[in-house]
Design an enzyme around this catalytic site. Structure first.
Site, PDB file in Angstrom:
ATOM      1  CG  HIS A  29      -1.911  -1.012   1.383  1.00  0.00           C
ATOM      2  ND1 HIS A  29      -2.104  -1.721   2.543  1.00  0.00           N
ATOM      3  CD2 HIS A  29      -2.820  -1.499   0.502  1.00  0.00           C
ATOM      4  CE1 HIS A  29      -3.098  -2.583   2.391  1.00  0.00           C
ATOM      5  NE2 HIS A  29      -3.541  -2.487   1.153  1.00  0.00           N
ATOM      6  CE  LYS A  42     -21.031  -8.683  11.481  1.00  0.00           C
ATOM      7  NZ  LYS A  42     -21.130  -9.218  10.140  1.00  0.00           N
ATOM      8  NE  ARG A  59      -3.044  -7.396  -4.043  1.00  0.00           N
ATOM      9  CZ  ARG A  59      -3.858  -7.353  -3.013  1.00  0.00           C
ATOM     10  NH1 ARG A  59      -3.410  -7.569  -1.816  1.00  0.00           N
ATOM     11  NH2 ARG A  59      -5.132  -7.125  -3.176  1.00  0.00           N
ATOM     12  CB  SER A  67      -4.639  -6.241   4.888  1.00  0.00           C
ATOM     13  OG  SER A  67      -4.222  -4.986   4.429  1.00  0.00           O
TER      14      SER A  67
HETATM   15  P1  ADP Z   1      -5.626  -5.577   0.909  1.00  0.00           P
HETATM   16  O1  ADP Z   1      -5.995  -6.097  -0.464  1.00  0.00           O
HETATM   17  O2  ADP Z   1      -4.157  -5.629   1.200  1.00  0.00           O
HETATM   18  O3  ADP Z   1      -6.444  -6.179   1.995  1.00  0.00           O
HETATM   19  P2  ADP Z   1      -7.158  -3.123   0.494  1.00  0.00           P
HETATM   20  O4  ADP Z   1      -8.349  -3.881   0.104  1.00  0.00           O
HETATM   21  O5  ADP Z   1      -7.279  -2.094   1.544  1.00  0.00           O
HETATM   22  O6  ADP Z   1      -5.945  -4.058   0.964  1.00  0.00           O
HETATM   23  O7  ADP Z   1      -6.507  -2.527  -0.830  1.00  0.00           O
HETATM   24  C1  ADP Z   1      -6.548  -1.190  -1.232  1.00  0.00           C
HETATM   25  C2  ADP Z   1      -5.877  -1.064  -2.577  1.00  0.00           C
HETATM   26  O8  ADP Z   1      -4.481  -1.395  -2.452  1.00  0.00           O
HETATM   27  C3  ADP Z   1      -6.408  -1.979  -3.673  1.00  0.00           C
HETATM   28  O9  ADP Z   1      -6.371  -1.304  -4.910  1.00  0.00           O
HETATM   29  C4  ADP Z   1      -5.417  -3.114  -3.684  1.00  0.00           C
HETATM   30  O10 ADP Z   1      -5.385  -3.783  -4.938  1.00  0.00           O
HETATM   31  C5  ADP Z   1      -4.147  -2.361  -3.429  1.00  0.00           C
HETATM   32  N1  ADP Z   1      -3.105  -3.246  -2.924  1.00  0.00           N
HETATM   33  C6  ADP Z   1      -3.189  -4.084  -1.874  1.00  0.00           C
HETATM   34  N2  ADP Z   1      -2.041  -4.766  -1.708  1.00  0.00           N
HETATM   35  C7  ADP Z   1      -1.192  -4.366  -2.688  1.00  0.00           C
HETATM   36  C8  ADP Z   1       0.142  -4.730  -3.066  1.00  0.00           C
HETATM   37  N3  ADP Z   1       0.834  -5.656  -2.402  1.00  0.00           N
HETATM   38  N4  ADP Z   1       0.693  -4.110  -4.147  1.00  0.00           N
HETATM   39  C9  ADP Z   1      -0.039  -3.188  -4.809  1.00  0.00           C
HETATM   40  N5  ADP Z   1      -1.292  -2.813  -4.525  1.00  0.00           N
HETATM   41  C10 ADP Z   1      -1.871  -3.385  -3.474  1.00  0.00           C
END
Ligand code: ADP
Length: 175
Positions: free
Chosen positions: A17, A41, A90, A128
């Site tokens: 992120h 939740k 990703r 995450s």
């Molecule tokens: P996660 O997928 O890690 O649980 P989120 O849903 O909060 O996190 O993701 C927010 C944004 O960050 C999305 O566009 C997701 O594709 C992107 N993202 C999450 N992990 C990565 C990563 N390792 N590399 C690039 N972008 C990422």
């Protein structure tokens, strides 16, 4: 001046992120890094905690503003005058989801475009959920998250004790 919005759950942030946020901040004049403010939740961290981690990660990047938001993401983008939504990709599976979301958002607000940045290869496997699952199973997350997130995650897991299983999806890393 182009303002971009990078929305997500960020529960918690990891280096994947942070990498996308910082790269987007170089491409656009201003980046609003926005955390979706919803009930706790299935989340491990409160909105305030997630914001604190993001602010720490962005402290050396002055054109990043870290904020909470709720409601429709495109409505928040409109409210803030953001013409671009940033998302990270990703694996091909992400593309399917982001493609559908981008088309839906375009239907709702055709003046706002989605820009997807490809992950940096070394973060391609980081999510995450993975971070939480590895920490839960006692593995090292040192290379996936900033030190303050690692500390907070360990503390939260210790606080939750036996209840922590409900908050963490266990997919494949342990029997
Ligand atoms: P996660 O997928 O890690 O649980 P989120 O849903 O909060 O996190 O993701 C927010 C944004 O960050 C999305 O566009 C997701 O594709 C992107 N993202 C999450 N992990 C990565 C990563 N390792 N590399 C690039 N972008 C990422």
């Amino acid at each position: 001046m182009i303002t971009a919005l990078y929305p997500g759950s960020f529960d918690p942030i990891h280096y994947g992120h942070v990498d996308i946020a910082k790269r987007a901040a170089q491409l656009f004049d201003k980046l609003i890094w926005a955390v979706y403010d919803r009930p706790l939740k299935n989340l491990l961290f409160t909105t305030e905690e997630r914001l604190k981690f993001m602010r720490q990660a962005a402290q050396d990047t002055p054109n990043i503003e870290v904020v909470p938001y709720h409601g429709l993401t495109v409505e928040y983008a409109r409210l803030r005058g953001a013409k671009v939504m940033v998302r990270g990709l990703r694996v091909t599976y992400d593309f399917e989801i982001e493609y559908q979301t981008a088309l839906t958002n375009r239907q709702l607000a055709e003046e706002i475009d989605t820009v997807c940045l490809m992950t940096t290869l070394k973060y391609a496997f980081v999510s995450s959920s993975t971070v939480k699952e590895v920490a839960f199973a006692g593995g090292s997350i040192h290379e996936m998250v900033p030190p303050y997130v690692e500390t907070a995650l360990k503390q939260r897991l210790a606080q939750l004790g036996d209840d922590r299983g409900d908050k963490i999806k266990q997919v494949s890393l342990q029997e």
